[in-house]
Motif scaffolding. Structure first.
Motif, PDB file in Angstrom:
ATOM      1  N   ARG A   1      -6.677  -6.747  -1.323  1.00  0.00           N
ATOM      2  CA  ARG A   1      -7.473  -5.513  -0.623  1.00  0.00           C
ATOM      3  C   ARG A   1      -7.042  -4.205  -1.289  1.00  0.00           C
ATOM      4  O   ARG A   1      -7.543  -3.365  -1.650  1.00  0.00           O
ATOM      5  CB  ARG A   1      -7.931  -5.577   0.750  1.00  0.00           C
ATOM      6  CG  ARG A   1      -9.277  -4.613   0.925  1.00  0.00           C
ATOM      7  CD  ARG A   1      -9.765  -4.842   2.311  1.00  0.00           C
ATOM      8  NE  ARG A   1     -10.180  -6.238   2.666  1.00  0.00           N
ATOM      9  CZ  ARG A   1     -10.150  -6.734   3.783  1.00  0.00           C
ATOM     10  NH1 ARG A   1      -9.781  -6.061   4.821  1.00  0.00           N
ATOM     11  NH2 ARG A   1     -10.680  -7.886   4.051  1.00  0.00           N
ATOM     12  N   CYS A   2      -5.671  -4.080  -0.722  1.00  0.00           N
ATOM     13  CA  CYS A   2      -5.190  -2.987  -0.948  1.00  0.00           C
ATOM     14  C   CYS A   2      -4.913  -2.362  -2.492  1.00  0.00           C
ATOM     15  O   CYS A   2      -5.084  -1.122  -2.729  1.00  0.00           O
ATOM     16  CB  CYS A   2      -3.639  -2.794  -0.260  1.00  0.00           C
ATOM     17  SG  CYS A   2      -2.260  -3.831  -1.347  1.00  0.00           S
ATOM     18  N   LEU A   3      -4.991  -3.306  -3.423  1.00  0.00           N
ATOM     19  CA  LEU A   3      -4.957  -3.056  -4.797  1.00  0.00           C
ATOM     20  C   LEU A   3      -6.401  -2.653  -5.315  1.00  0.00           C
ATOM     21  O   LEU A   3      -6.613  -1.626  -6.115  1.00  0.00           O
ATOM     22  CB  LEU A   3      -4.429  -4.181  -5.681  1.00  0.00           C
ATOM     23  CG  LEU A   3      -2.883  -4.390  -5.323  1.00  0.00           C
ATOM     24  CD1 LEU A   3      -2.685  -5.849  -5.708  1.00  0.00           C
ATOM     25  CD2 LEU A   3      -2.329  -3.734  -6.221  1.00  0.00           C
ATOM     26  N   LEU A   4      -7.327  -3.522  -4.606  1.00  0.00           N
ATOM     27  CA  LEU A   4      -8.704  -3.208  -5.120  1.00  0.00           C
ATOM     28  C   LEU A   4      -9.175  -1.776  -4.602  1.00  0.00           C
ATOM     29  O   LEU A   4     -10.040  -0.937  -5.134  1.00  0.00           O
ATOM     30  CB  LEU A   4      -9.696  -4.205  -4.607  1.00  0.00           C
ATOM     31  CG  LEU A   4      -9.476  -5.593  -5.013  1.00  0.00           C
ATOM     32  CD1 LEU A   4     -10.377  -6.710  -4.562  1.00  0.00           C
ATOM     33  CD2 LEU A   4      -9.545  -5.634  -6.746  1.00  0.00           C
ATOM     34  N   ASN A   5      -8.641  -1.351  -3.593  1.00  0.00           N
ATOM     35  CA  ASN A   5      -8.932  -0.037  -2.931  1.00  0.00           C
ATOM     36  C   ASN A   5      -8.150   1.149  -3.497  1.00  0.00           C
ATOM     37  O   ASN A   5      -8.346   2.446  -3.223  1.00  0.00           O
ATOM     38  CB  ASN A   5      -8.659  -0.009  -1.344  1.00  0.00           C
ATOM     39  CG  ASN A   5      -9.714  -0.993  -0.397  1.00  0.00           C
ATOM     40  OD1 ASN A   5     -10.931  -1.090  -1.410  1.00  0.00           O
ATOM     41  ND2 ASN A   5      -9.358  -1.330   0.659  1.00  0.00           N
TER      42      ASN A   5
ATOM     43  N   GLN B   1      -8.774 -12.341 -11.712  1.00  0.00           N
ATOM     44  CA  GLN B   1      -9.990 -11.766 -12.325  1.00  0.00           C
ATOM     45  C   GLN B   1     -10.533 -10.317 -11.638  1.00  0.00           C
ATOM     46  O   GLN B   1     -10.712  -9.690 -12.475  1.00  0.00           O
ATOM     47  CB  GLN B   1     -11.003 -12.859 -12.375  1.00  0.00           C
ATOM     48  CG  GLN B   1     -10.775 -14.112 -13.240  1.00  0.00           C
ATOM     49  CD  GLN B   1     -11.807 -14.923 -13.177  1.00  0.00           C
ATOM     50  OE1 GLN B   1     -12.317 -15.524 -12.181  1.00  0.00           O
ATOM     51  NE2 GLN B   1     -12.514 -15.557 -14.416  1.00  0.00           N
ATOM     52  N   GLN B   2     -10.487 -10.303 -10.310  1.00  0.00           N
ATOM     53  CA  GLN B   2     -11.041  -9.160  -9.929  1.00  0.00           C
ATOM     54  C   GLN B   2      -9.888  -8.218 -10.220  1.00  0.00           C
ATOM     55  O   GLN B   2     -10.395  -6.822 -10.434  1.00  0.00           O
ATOM     56  CB  GLN B   2     -11.120  -9.447  -8.235  1.00  0.00           C
ATOM     57  CG  GLN B   2     -12.220 -10.009  -7.856  1.00  0.00           C
ATOM     58  CD  GLN B   2     -12.171 -10.276  -6.173  1.00  0.00           C
ATOM     59  OE1 GLN B   2     -11.350 -11.138  -5.811  1.00  0.00           O
ATOM     60  NE2 GLN B   2     -12.713  -9.597  -5.793  1.00  0.00           N
ATOM     61  N   LEU B   3      -8.627  -8.350 -10.091  1.00  0.00           N
ATOM     62  CA  LEU B   3      -7.686  -7.156 -10.403  1.00  0.00           C
ATOM     63  C   LEU B   3      -7.947  -6.602 -11.956  1.00  0.00           C
ATOM     64  O   LEU B   3      -7.995  -5.516 -12.245  1.00  0.00           O
ATOM     65  CB  LEU B   3      -6.257  -7.760 -10.136  1.00  0.00           C
ATOM     66  CG  LEU B   3      -5.913  -7.989  -8.810  1.00  0.00           C
ATOM     67  CD1 LEU B   3      -4.603  -8.555  -8.467  1.00  0.00           C
ATOM     68  CD2 LEU B   3      -5.722  -6.704  -7.871  1.00  0.00           C
ATOM     69  N   GLN B   4      -7.982  -7.522 -12.788  1.00  0.00           N
ATOM     70  CA  GLN B   4      -8.294  -7.219 -14.264  1.00  0.00           C
ATOM     71  C   GLN B   4      -9.540  -6.301 -14.430  1.00  0.00           C
ATOM     72  O   GLN B   4      -9.562  -5.622 -15.162  1.00  0.00           O
ATOM     73  CB  GLN B   4      -8.060  -8.765 -15.097  1.00  0.00           C
ATOM     74  CG  GLN B   4      -6.997  -9.177 -15.377  1.00  0.00           C
ATOM     75  CD  GLN B   4      -7.017 -10.252 -16.594  1.00  0.00           C
ATOM     76  OE1 GLN B   4      -7.912 -11.054 -16.721  1.00  0.00           O
ATOM     77  NE2 GLN B   4      -6.107 -10.099 -17.557  1.00  0.00           N
ATOM     78  N   GLN B   5     -10.457  -7.018 -13.747  1.00  0.00           N
ATOM     79  CA  GLN B   5     -11.916  -6.071 -13.798  1.00  0.00           C
ATOM     80  C   GLN B   5     -11.627  -4.679 -13.415  1.00  0.00           C
ATOM     81  O   GLN B   5     -12.268  -3.792 -13.871  1.00  0.00           O
ATOM     82  CB  GLN B   5     -13.012  -6.749 -13.132  1.00  0.00           C
ATOM     83  CG  GLN B   5     -13.249  -8.230 -13.774  1.00  0.00           C
ATOM     84  CD  GLN B   5     -14.156  -9.003 -13.005  1.00  0.00           C
ATOM     85  OE1 GLN B   5     -14.378  -8.743 -11.661  1.00  0.00           O
ATOM     86  NE2 GLN B   5     -14.469 -10.351 -13.355  1.00  0.00           N
ATOM     87  N   GLN B   6     -10.728  -4.715 -12.697  1.00  0.00           N
ATOM     88  CA  GLN B   6     -10.650  -3.231 -11.977  1.00  0.00           C
ATOM     89  C   GLN B   6      -9.679  -2.367 -12.768  1.00  0.00           C
ATOM     90  O   GLN B   6      -9.498  -1.371 -12.470  1.00  0.00           O
ATOM     91  CB  GLN B   6     -10.225  -3.422 -10.238  1.00  0.00           C
ATOM     92  CG  GLN B   6     -10.299  -1.811  -9.937  1.00  0.00           C
ATOM     93  CD  GLN B   6     -10.285  -1.824  -8.453  1.00  0.00           C
ATOM     94  OE1 GLN B   6     -11.214  -2.616  -7.692  1.00  0.00           O
ATOM     95  NE2 GLN B   6      -9.574  -0.931  -7.718  1.00  0.00           N
TER      96      GLN B   6
ATOM     97  N   ASN C   1       0.910  -1.223   0.031  1.00  0.00           N
ATOM     98  CA  ASN C   1      -0.058   0.171  -0.094  1.00  0.00           C
ATOM     99  C   ASN C   1       0.636   1.031   0.047  1.00  0.00           C
ATOM    100  O   ASN C   1       0.529   2.168  -0.541  1.00  0.00           O
ATOM    101  CB  ASN C   1      -1.100  -0.150   1.268  1.00  0.00           C
ATOM    102  CG  ASN C   1      -2.008   0.683   1.112  1.00  0.00           C
ATOM    103  OD1 ASN C   1      -2.538   1.220  -0.063  1.00  0.00           O
ATOM    104  ND2 ASN C   1      -2.426   1.653   2.232  1.00  0.00           N
ATOM    105  N   HIS C   2       1.879   1.420   0.796  1.00  0.00           N
ATOM    106  CA  HIS C   2       2.902   2.408   0.896  1.00  0.00           C
ATOM    107  C   HIS C   2       3.505   2.568  -0.398  1.00  0.00           C
ATOM    108  O   HIS C   2       3.648   3.744  -0.914  1.00  0.00           O
ATOM    109  CB  HIS C   2       3.965   2.055   1.766  1.00  0.00           C
ATOM    110  CG  HIS C   2       4.769   3.149   2.349  1.00  0.00           C
ATOM    111  ND1 HIS C   2       4.546   4.224   3.061  1.00  0.00           N
ATOM    112  CD2 HIS C   2       5.851   3.477   1.723  1.00  0.00           C
ATOM    113  CE1 HIS C   2       5.686   5.019   2.984  1.00  0.00           C
ATOM    114  NE2 HIS C   2       6.694   4.450   2.304  1.00  0.00           N
ATOM    115  N   MET C   3       4.025   1.398  -1.105  1.00  0.00           N
ATOM    116  CA  MET C   3       4.755   1.480  -2.450  1.00  0.00           C
ATOM    117  C   MET C   3       4.047   2.059  -3.604  1.00  0.00           C
ATOM    118  O   MET C   3       4.218   2.559  -4.526  1.00  0.00           O
ATOM    119  CB  MET C   3       5.236   0.027  -2.715  1.00  0.00           C
ATOM    120  CG  MET C   3       6.736  -0.221  -1.867  1.00  0.00           C
ATOM    121  SD  MET C   3       7.906   1.205  -2.310  1.00  0.00           S
ATOM    122  CE  MET C   3       8.554   1.218  -0.625  1.00  0.00           C
ATOM    123  N   LEU C   4       2.608   1.698  -3.405  1.00  0.00           N
ATOM    124  CA  LEU C   4       1.658   2.114  -4.612  1.00  0.00           C
ATOM    125  C   LEU C   4       1.604   3.708  -4.669  1.00  0.00           C
ATOM    126  O   LEU C   4       1.801   4.379  -5.709  1.00  0.00           O
ATOM    127  CB  LEU C   4       0.322   1.644  -4.447  1.00  0.00           C
ATOM    128  CG  LEU C   4      -0.048   0.159  -4.468  1.00  0.00           C
ATOM    129  CD1 LEU C   4      -1.468  -0.191  -3.980  1.00  0.00           C
ATOM    130  CD2 LEU C   4       0.596  -0.528  -5.794  1.00  0.00           C
TER     131      LEU C   4
END
Ligand code: SF4
Length: 330
Positions: free
Chosen positions: A176-180, A217-222, A152-155
């Motif tokens: 979760r940190c990526l989806l958020n 799949q969730q990451l791609q959709q986002q 999350n920090h690195m994003l």
């Protein structure tokens, strides 16, 4: 999950230390001067410690970002890696960390800002290039994320340095940190896979193949770019059937347009690590396969590996263009 936490005196008051220890209110807390006093002594039993590892909170002082070994990368240059954590909450029989470290305790370096400063410095020094920074070399990038918050920090860091690329390599579904977050075009979330039967037998604690595909799949959709890492590949009995089924399962469910890259790598391990791990698991069939010594590494026999690579390459190229396929070698 964590019964003992060792804390280096110099970071005892760091806000991140306090955040992390709050998550384990029942854990015994032991102060230490340097993490190496607990982590490095040789007379430790990795296998026994793995049953109940302690958490060590420490400060890293130098070497935040290091060049990757030659042959490691997905098409960019130059390539670096960094590790905010040593060791992993999963337990893969083929993991080289078991040979590299005497201890199975988890070390977390809490001074993330120093990692970030060195990454930013390298990115600025190489403004006209596209350096790659690989996370997940001495640990899994995301498995401990709910505790550390490092990715999350690195994003935030990478959102400010668009010429630099981050690969988040993982087998975890802690996304979760990526989806958020808003997807970043310079970040690739790369999932490692071995076939189902192999994973069930040798990757203890790792989320099932289907769960990892669902996370992708969730990451791609986002809108996140994803990568696939088939590394290590192992030519065990009937591997053709297992790998064909794995590729079919993964590629039929993902959107091939937003697959950034696919890489393949054969089983390889420094000879001294191999010797040490074989002593931990003398009966493990993996460590009794036909191997050869090449440039100080124990590797699958060249002919077996070539046959397997040819077979798998053909399968993979029926799903993605060759420009996206890379090989990681010694
Ligand atoms: S997920 Fe990666 S780092 Fe963790 S035990 Fe398995 S191979 Fe090692």
């Amino acid at each position: 999950m964590v019964a003992t936490i060792y804390i280096e005196g110099q970071i005892a008051d760091h806000p991140r230390t306090e955040d992390i220890i709050r998550r384990f209110p029942k854990a015994e807390r032991i102060m230490c001067e340097r993490y190496s006093q607990v982590f490095n002594p040789k007379a430790q039993n990795f296998r026994a410690q793995k049953q109940n590892p302690a958490l060590i909170l420490a400060k890293k002082h130098k070497g935040f970002v290091l060049p990757t070994p030659p042959g490691y990368g997905v098409g960019g240059q130059p390539n670096y890696y960094f590790s905010h954590m040593l060791n992993c909450i999963y337990d893969c029989r083929y993991c080289f960390l078991q040979g590299m470290y005497s201890s199975a305790h988890y070390v977390v370096f809490v001074n993330y800002e120093d990692f970030a400063s060195e990454i930013i410095e390298y990115a600025e020094q190489q403004k006209d290039e596209s350096p790659w920074f690989f996370s997940g070399y001495d640990c899994d990038s995301l498995a401990f994320e709910p505790v550390t918050g490092f990715i999350n920090h690195m994003l935030n860091v990478f959102s400010e340095i668009p010429n630099a690329h981050l690969e988040i390599r993982t087998k975890s579904t802690q996304i979760r940190c990526l989806l958020n977050s808003k997807p970043l075009s310079n970040v690739v979330v790369a999932f490692s896979f071995t076939p189902d039967d192999f994973s069930r037998r040798l990757e203890f604690g790792v989320p099932a193949v289907d769960k990892r595909i669902m996370a992708m799949q969730q990451l791609q959709q986002q809108g996140w770019s994803v990568g696939l890492r088939f590394d290590p590949m192992i030519s065990y009995h009937n591997y053709q059937h297992s790998y064909r089924a794995l590729f079919e399962k993964i590629f039929s469910r993902l959107d091939s347009e937003t697959i950034h890259s696919v890489s393949m790598g054969g089983f390889r391990m420094p000879k001294n690590f191999f010797k040490k791990i074989k002593k931990l698991y003398p009966e493990e069939p993996l460590y009794n396969l036909a191997m050869e010594d090449i440039q100080g590494m124990r590797c699958l026999s060249v002919s077996a590996e070539q046959d397997m690579f040819e077979f798998c390459k053909k399968q993979i190229l029926s799903w993605i263009p060759e420009t996206k396929l890379y090989y990681c070698d010694i």
